[in-house]
Scaffold this motif. Structure first.
Motif, mmCIF file in Angstrom:
data_model
loop_
_atom_site.group_PDB
_atom_site.id
_atom_site.type_symbol
_atom_site.label_atom_id
_atom_site.label_comp_id
_atom_site.label_asym_id
_atom_site.label_seq_id
_atom_site.Cartn_x
_atom_site.Cartn_y
_atom_site.Cartn_z
ATOM 1 N N THR A 335 91.009 1.148 -54.461
ATOM 2 C CA THR A 335 90.462 0.415 -55.608
ATOM 3 C C THR A 335 90.572 -1.098 -55.404
ATOM 4 O OG1 THR A 335 91.047 2.262 -57.021
ATOM 5 C CG2 THR A 335 90.618 0.162 -58.120
ATOM 6 N N LEU A 336 91.757 -1.566 -55.018
ATOM 7 C CA LEU A 336 91.920 -3.010 -54.831
ATOM 8 C C LEU A 336 91.027 -3.519 -53.695
ATOM 9 C CD1 LEU A 336 95.756 -3.541 -55.344
ATOM 10 C CD2 LEU A 336 93.906 -4.249 -56.858
ATOM 11 N N THR A 337 91.036 -2.832 -52.577
ATOM 12 C CA THR A 337 90.196 -3.287 -51.462
ATOM 13 C C THR A 337 88.711 -3.067 -51.800
ATOM 14 O OG1 THR A 337 90.404 -1.166 -50.318
ATOM 15 C CG2 THR A 337 91.967 -2.888 -49.695
ATOM 16 N N GLY A 338 88.422 -2.045 -52.599
ATOM 17 C CA GLY A 338 87.033 -1.807 -53.027
ATOM 18 C C GLY A 338 86.506 -2.996 -53.823
ATOM 19 N N ILE A 339 87.350 -3.536 -54.712
ATOM 20 C CA ILE A 339 86.949 -4.710 -55.510
ATOM 21 C C ILE A 339 86.840 -5.932 -54.585
ATOM 22 C CG2 ILE A 339 87.700 -6.308 -57.323
ATOM 23 C CD1 ILE A 339 89.026 -3.869 -58.747
ATOM 24 N N GLN A 340 87.801 -6.066 -53.686
ATOM 25 C CA GLN A 340 87.825 -7.240 -52.815
ATOM 26 C C GLN A 340 86.592 -7.312 -51.911
ATOM 27 O OE1 GLN A 340 91.727 -6.376 -51.253
ATOM 28 N NE2 GLN A 340 92.732 -7.786 -52.675
ATOM 29 N N TRP A 341 86.195 -6.169 -51.376
ATOM 30 C CA TRP A 341 85.023 -6.151 -50.489
ATOM 31 C C TRP A 341 83.715 -5.911 -51.239
ATOM 32 C CZ3 TRP A 341 89.494 -4.420 -47.664
ATOM 33 C CH2 TRP A 341 89.750 -5.169 -46.525
ATOM 34 N N GLY A 342 83.800 -5.865 -52.569
ATOM 35 C CA GLY A 342 82.586 -5.681 -53.368
ATOM 36 C C GLY A 342 81.966 -4.302 -53.231
ATOM 37 N N LYS A 343 82.792 -3.317 -52.837
ATOM 38 C CA LYS A 343 82.263 -1.956 -52.683
ATOM 39 C C LYS A 343 82.208 -1.240 -54.021
ATOM 40 C CE LYS A 343 84.829 -1.253 -48.572
ATOM 41 N NZ LYS A 343 85.713 -0.382 -47.837
ATOM 42 N N ILE A 344 83.069 -1.650 -54.938
ATOM 43 C CA ILE A 344 83.056 -1.046 -56.273
ATOM 44 C C ILE A 344 83.004 -2.154 -57.320
ATOM 45 C CG2 ILE A 344 84.287 1.070 -55.565
ATOM 46 C CD1 ILE A 344 86.828 -0.107 -56.809
ATOM 47 N N ASP A 345 82.720 -1.764 -58.533
ATOM 48 C CA ASP A 345 82.654 -2.684 -59.666
ATOM 49 C C ASP A 345 83.933 -3.499 -59.819
ATOM 50 O OD1 ASP A 345 80.286 -2.620 -60.918
ATOM 51 O OD2 ASP A 345 81.131 -1.882 -62.830
ATOM 52 N N ASP A 346 83.796 -4.695 -60.352
ATOM 53 C CA ASP A 346 84.942 -5.567 -60.580
ATOM 54 C C ASP A 346 85.087 -5.736 -62.090
ATOM 55 O OD1 ASP A 346 86.817 -7.650 -60.630
ATOM 56 O OD2 ASP A 346 85.326 -9.171 -60.121
ATOM 57 N N PRO A 347 85.636 -4.712 -62.773
ATOM 58 C CA PRO A 347 85.666 -4.764 -64.239
ATOM 59 C C PRO A 347 86.580 -5.856 -64.786
ATOM 60 C CG PRO A 347 86.968 -2.908 -63.461
ATOM 61 C CD PRO A 347 86.316 -3.502 -62.247
ATOM 62 N N PHE A 348 87.450 -6.409 -63.933
ATOM 63 C CA PHE A 348 88.419 -7.398 -64.416
ATOM 64 C C PHE A 348 87.951 -8.839 -64.185
ATOM 65 C CE2 PHE A 348 90.587 -3.584 -62.777
ATOM 66 C CZ PHE A 348 91.099 -3.078 -63.971
ATOM 67 N N GLY A 349 86.828 -9.020 -63.506
ATOM 68 C CA GLY A 349 86.320 -10.367 -63.242
ATOM 69 C C GLY A 349 87.197 -11.138 -62.271
ATOM 70 N N TRP A 350 87.672 -10.474 -61.211
ATOM 71 C CA TRP A 350 88.614 -11.084 -60.275
ATOM 72 C C TRP A 350 87.954 -11.812 -59.097
ATOM 73 C CZ3 TRP A 350 92.270 -6.208 -60.154
ATOM 74 C CH2 TRP A 350 93.096 -6.244 -61.278
ATOM 75 N N VAL A 351 86.716 -11.415 -58.834
ATOM 76 C CA VAL A 351 86.081 -11.912 -57.622
ATOM 77 C C VAL A 351 85.367 -13.243 -57.890
ATOM 78 C CG1 VAL A 351 83.965 -11.359 -56.369
ATOM 79 C CG2 VAL A 351 85.907 -9.761 -56.313
ATOM 80 N N VAL A 352 85.502 -14.191 -56.990
ATOM 81 C CA VAL A 352 84.853 -15.502 -57.128
ATOM 82 C C VAL A 352 83.918 -15.702 -55.940
ATOM 83 C CG1 VAL A 352 85.259 -18.014 -57.142
ATOM 84 C CG2 VAL A 352 86.794 -16.495 -58.412
ATOM 85 N N PRO A 353 82.608 -15.774 -56.182
ATOM 86 C CA PRO A 353 81.674 -15.892 -55.058
ATOM 87 C C PRO A 353 81.762 -17.269 -54.379
ATOM 88 C CG PRO A 353 80.484 -15.926 -57.143
ATOM 89 C CD PRO A 353 81.925 -15.702 -57.478
ATOM 90 N N VAL A 354 81.575 -17.295 -53.072
ATOM 91 C CA VAL A 354 81.575 -18.544 -52.307
ATOM 92 C C VAL A 354 80.149 -18.885 -51.891
ATOM 93 C CG1 VAL A 354 82.340 -19.704 -50.198
ATOM 94 C CG2 VAL A 354 83.939 -18.297 -51.490
ATOM 95 N N CYS A 355 79.503 -17.942 -51.231
ATOM 96 C CA CYS A 355 78.123 -18.155 -50.789
ATOM 97 C C CYS A 355 77.499 -16.805 -50.419
ATOM 98 C CB CYS A 355 78.061 -19.098 -49.590
ATOM 99 S SG CYS A 355 79.038 -18.568 -48.167
#
Ligand SMILES: *Cc1c(COP(=O)(O)O)cnc(C)c1O
Length: 355
Positions: A335-355
């Motif tokens: 789950t954590l790596t899924g969110i980090q690599w964008g493989k699964i939904d990020d329901p917590f709004g943790w990911v910050v796009p760079v480019c």
């Protein structure tokens, strides 16, 4: 603040990601910014990665006034690049700054520096499975001066390096040893900060444990040497009788990990009962003996989740979950790596796009 960019004229050859050792190959550029008392932070710049010139009397060499951070940039399946909760790292470094009497790097400049550097070196963010770009920001005292006091000049530097799995063996259970003589942190000390001195002080015990065949030491509290604190440079969690138990960070002796905080949020969202509290070795060993210790794992940016398969205490060994990755440990990793690599939904709004 404007960041001046001096691009390298000699881009390096990128290493093969196949079995790449952690923290060994650095990208083409680094970020630098100076602090001078009376002037504040100035001269934000990105320059080719390379050696720094410092006086032998630079205060960091003698009195260890230094702090750092560790976070990662991830490439998604669509080829986009994103950071995981960078403001958590930025704010933690500000808290470390306060304890070490280092002037804090303003949050907005810090985030801008991270994004600009990663975007410039975007080709260094690998796309192979389980790989990422590790980012190491750090600040240290540069005054050429002997004498113990707060420095007046500092350098803030950010370097990055492509990494694969933290452990060469991948997501496999590790053996850890409970350290009952040496301690990592004391009450009132620097345990909650990511300062280099903490790691220097931990080497003696962890080196001895490694020589005895353990990959990490499980640290106990510095007062009674009775309560579990952390495992190596990771936070630690146990599943005992269906509940999740992890040492609290309130006494400021445990490093407040971003992975820890994220894992607890995910676990609570799944309905697990989570207890952040004192956990004595006696309670842990009793759970291992009566079969209620179901799973154990470490959490940290580098390895994300690291299953613990064996705990050694006073020359006795306790196997956790038959030395296999626990079901929940695996699910948490996915789950954590899924969110980090964008493989699964990020329901917590943790990911910050760079480019
Ligand atoms: C960095 C670190 C952690 C983990 O923190 P994360 O933010 O999850 O990477 C835990 N313990 C120590 C001592 C650390 O240095």
């Amino acid at each position: 603040m404007d960041i001046t960019i001096h691009k390298t004229t000699a881009p390096k050859q990128k290493p093969s990601m196949d079995g790449i050792p952690f923290g060994t190959y650095f990208s083409d550029h680094m970020f630098l910014m100076n602090y001078t008392e009376g002037q504040g932070w100035h001269d934000a710049r990105i320059v080719p990665y390379g050696p720094l010139t410092l006086e032998p009397t630079a205060m960091v060499f003698h009195y260890a006034q230094e702090i750092f951070e560790g976070l990662k940039a991830y490439r998604t399946a669509e080829g986009k690049i994103q950071l995981f909760r960078p403001n958590e790292n930025i704010r933690r470094m500000i808290r470390s700054s306060e304890k070490l009497c280092i002037p804090p790097v303003p949050e907005d400049i810090y985030l801008q520096a991270l994004k600009t550097l990663v975007e410039l070196d975007q080709d260094w963010v690998p796309s192979e499975p389980d790989t990422s770009l590790y980012i190491r920001p750090f600040v240290f005292a540069t005054d050429p001066h002997l004498g113990v006091h707060v420095a007046h000049t500092y350098l803030f530097c950010i370097v990055t390096c492509p990494v694969g799995c933290y452990y060469p063996e991948g997501l496999n259970p590790v053996k850890i040893a409970i350290e009952s003589r040496e301690v990592r942190a004391v009450r009132g000390g620097t345990g909650y900060t990511k300062c280099g001195g903490n790691y220097a002080a931990s080497l003696h015990a962890s080196d001895a444990a490694e020589k005895r065949g353990f990959s990490q030491v499980l640290w106990l509290d510095g007062v009674e040497q009775k309560y579990i604190e952390e495992v190596g440079s990771m936070n630690v969690m146990f599943k005992i009788g269906g509940k999740i138990i992890t040492p609290s960070v309130e006494k400021l002796t445990v490093l407040p990990g971003v992975t820890r905080k994220s894992a607890l949020t995910v676990l609570k969202s799944w309905g697990y009962e989570v207890e952040e509290r004192d956990l004595s070795v006696d309670e842990l060993i009793a759970a291992a003996e009566n079969g209620t210790l179901e799973e154990a794992w470490g959490t940290g940016t580098a390895a994300v989740i690291s299953p613990i398969g064996e705990i050694s205490y006073k020359s006795k060994k306790y196997t956790v979950n038959n030395f296999e990755i626990g079901e929940l440990t695996q699910k948490l990793y996915d789950t954590l790596t899924g969110i980090q690599w964008g493989k699964i939904d990020d329901p917590f709004g943790w990911v910050v796009p760079v480019c």
